[in-house]
Each structure stands twice: as structure tokens, then as C-alpha cells.
Design a protein around this motif. Structure first.
Motif, PDB file in Angstrom:
ATOM      1  N   GLY A  87       0.785  -1.224   0.000  1.00  0.00           N
ATOM      2  CA  GLY A  87       0.000   0.000   0.000  1.00  0.00           C
ATOM      3  C   GLY A  87       0.816   1.271   0.000  1.00  0.00           C
ATOM      4  N   LEU A  88       2.108   1.198   0.310  1.00  0.00           N
ATOM      5  CA  LEU A  88       2.937   2.391   0.340  1.00  0.00           C
ATOM      6  C   LEU A  88       3.206   2.874  -1.087  1.00  0.00           C
ATOM      7  CD1 LEU A  88       4.623   4.338   2.147  1.00  0.00           C
ATOM      8  CD2 LEU A  88       6.575   2.825   1.740  1.00  0.00           C
ATOM      9  N   VAL A  89       3.057   4.164  -1.314  1.00  0.00           N
ATOM     10  CA  VAL A  89       3.323   4.761  -2.627  1.00  0.00           C
ATOM     11  C   VAL A  89       4.699   5.407  -2.590  1.00  0.00           C
ATOM     12  CG1 VAL A  89       2.568   6.450  -4.345  1.00  0.00           C
ATOM     13  CG2 VAL A  89       0.874   5.134  -3.039  1.00  0.00           C
ATOM     14  N   ILE A  90       5.613   4.875  -3.402  1.00  0.00           N
ATOM     15  CA  ILE A  90       6.998   5.346  -3.429  1.00  0.00           C
ATOM     16  C   ILE A  90       7.290   6.038  -4.752  1.00  0.00           C
ATOM     17  CG2 ILE A  90       7.768   3.519  -1.874  1.00  0.00           C
ATOM     18  CD1 ILE A  90       8.898   2.050  -4.357  1.00  0.00           C
ATOM     19  N   SER A  91       8.375   6.804  -4.776  1.00  0.00           N
ATOM     20  CA  SER A  91       8.873   7.394  -6.017  1.00  0.00           C
ATOM     21  C   SER A  91       9.942   6.461  -6.564  1.00  0.00           C
ATOM     22  CB  SER A  91       9.461   8.782  -5.750  1.00  0.00           C
ATOM     23  OG  SER A  91       9.930   9.362  -6.944  1.00  0.00           O
ATOM     24  N   TYR A  92       9.777   6.037  -7.824  1.00  0.00           N
ATOM     25  CA  TYR A  92      10.583   4.932  -8.341  1.00  0.00           C
ATOM     26  C   TYR A  92      10.754   5.065  -9.849  1.00  0.00           C
ATOM     27  CZ  TYR A  92      11.825  -0.006  -9.207  1.00  0.00           C
ATOM     28  OH  TYR A  92      12.447  -1.158  -9.594  1.00  0.00           O
ATOM     29  N   ALA A  93      11.936   4.725 -10.352  1.00  0.00           N
ATOM     30  CA  ALA A  93      12.206   4.733 -11.796  1.00  0.00           C
ATOM     31  C   ALA A  93      11.715   3.419 -12.382  1.00  0.00           C
ATOM     32  CB  ALA A  93      13.695   4.937 -12.059  1.00  0.00           C
TER      33      ALA A  93
END
Length: 231
Positions: A96-102
Motif C-alpha cells: 500500500g505504500l506509494v513510493i517514487s521509483y524509476a
């Protein structure tokens, strides 16, 4: 750079090649063909951290699907769509965690790319442990592009985007493919230039994670049904 040695020589002088592998990889050959590399523990863990796999949801195993279906947002971060979190620094990864990711799309990986072209929000669908005890994370990408022909994409309601601190443009969580990588890896990105030490926005509401889980599982089960279609 690396050095090359036949397996017979490495077997006779393993101590010497062990010490050399601390500084550079040792390429071991047998009958003229490379078979294994000897690398330092530091190199091994660096390579493992950089590994990232772009995979279709339909190709997930039954065990992976079962794990995804049982994944839950930690109790302290649970909230509902009825509720109307600010960005957080490097957190403990959890469903459920929203991360910033390439994110690396499957079509990019299929064309030989190893790096994603754009940093984007991604939702963690599953976290698990591998045999070495490292945390392995599965993420679904979030995109502004309307998912043409993909009815399984999960729309992000405006209220959820506001709560997370994302932009106001329409967005969807794509469930037909995922990235799998060892946490934290090399592809986490800051949520903004103003927050270089912050890598996540917060958690999805319970209902959205449940919808994502159902959609991912549906892709895998649909493939199995196609495989036995005798029509």
C-alpha cells in the motif's frame, strides 16, 4: 575488469584467487567456456541490489498471488476512502505504500533497457524475504496515461491524490505488470527536488489496495484459463 582462470587452476590455488576476487572478479572457465565468477561479498550485494525484474502479472506464480492476496497495509497506516499523510522519508516497505521509483516497463525491458526512463509514483503490492534474508518488493506503476483497453487499471480518486500530495491530474494504477527488486535498490527517487531525502508519499486506502490485489490475481488466473481453453 576481471581475470580469467581455468577451474583446475582455481581449485589448486583457491586461496590466491579468493584474495584476488576481493579486488576484481575472477572469471572461471571449464573446457574453454566460462561457467562461474568469483566476486567479493561487497560486489555480490551491490549487484543484487541493482537487480530489477519487469514481469507480467499473468506470469506470477500461485505462491506469489497467494502472498499478494494476503498482503495488508500496516494497521497504523490503514485508512478508508471515506477519510479525507504527507510525504515520508525512506520508510520500511509495506503493501500500500506509494513510493517514487524509476519504473521499468516490460516493453522497455523487452527492448533491452535496464533503466526506467521516468520517475513515477508506484504502489507496493507485496513485500517478502528471499533466501538471503533481503527484502524483495513488488510494485505497480501509477501513470497519467489513460489505460486504453485495460479495464483492470485502478483509478486514483482525487481525494486520495490530495491526501498523498500528488498532482491533481487523473491517474491510474496499472495492474497488468509489476517490477520486482531488492529493497531499497538503486531506483528509488526523491518525491521532489525540494525533498531530496524523502522517497514516499504515504499509503493507499484499504479499498484501493484490495482492488489492485484482485486485479493482479485476475491477470494471472486469466492466463491459466487461456492455457486450458479447448474451445
Amino acid at each position: 575488469m576481471s581475470i580469467t582462470a581455468p577451474a583446475s587452476e582455481v581449485q589448486k590455488n583457491f586461496g590466491s584467487f579468493h584474495d584476488r576476487a576481493l579486488n576484481e572478479p575472477v572469471r572461471v572457465t571449464k573446457y574453454g567456456r566460462e561457467t562461474v565468477y568469483i566476486v567479493s561479498a561487497e560486489t555480490f550485494h551491490r549487484l543484487k541490489q541493482s537487480e530489477r525484474i519487469a514481469l507480467a502479472s499473468e506470469d506470477l506464480s500461485d505462491a506469489e498471488i497467494a502472498a499478494i492476496e494476503s498482503a495488508e497495509i500496516p494497521a497504523e497506516h490503514r485508512y478508508s476512502l471515506k477519510d479525507t499523510d504527507s510525504a515520508v522519508a525512506l520508510p520500511t516497505p509495506a503493501p500500500g505504500l506509494v513510493i517514487s521509483y524509476a519504473y521499468l516497463w516490460r516493453y522497455q525491458a523487452g527492448a533491452g533497457a535496464e533503466e526506467g526512463r521516468k520517475d513515477r509514483p508506484c504502489a507496493i503490492v507485496l513485500t517478502t524475504r528471499d533466501d538471503e534474508g533481503d527484502t524483495v518488493v513488488y510494485v505497480a506503476p501509477i501513470t497519467h496515461s489513460p489505460p486504453e483497453g485495460d479495464h483492470t487499471a485502478v483509478a486514483l480518486p482525487p481525494g486520495v491524490k490530495r491526501r498523498l500530495g500528488l498532482d491533481a491530474a487523473a491517474s491510474w494504477i496499472i495492474t497488468r505488470e509489476l517490477n520486482r527488486f531488492v529493497w531499497p535498490g538503486y531506483d528509488l527517487r526523491p518525491v521532489s527536488r525540494d525533498k531530496p531525502d524523502v522517497f514516499a508519499w504515504g499509503f493507499l486506502p484499504v479499498e484501493l489496495l484490495e482492488a489492485v490485489k484482485r486485479a493482479v490475481a485476475a491477470h494471472q488466473r486469466a492466463k491459466r484459463l487461456r492455457a486450458v481453453d479447448r474451445g
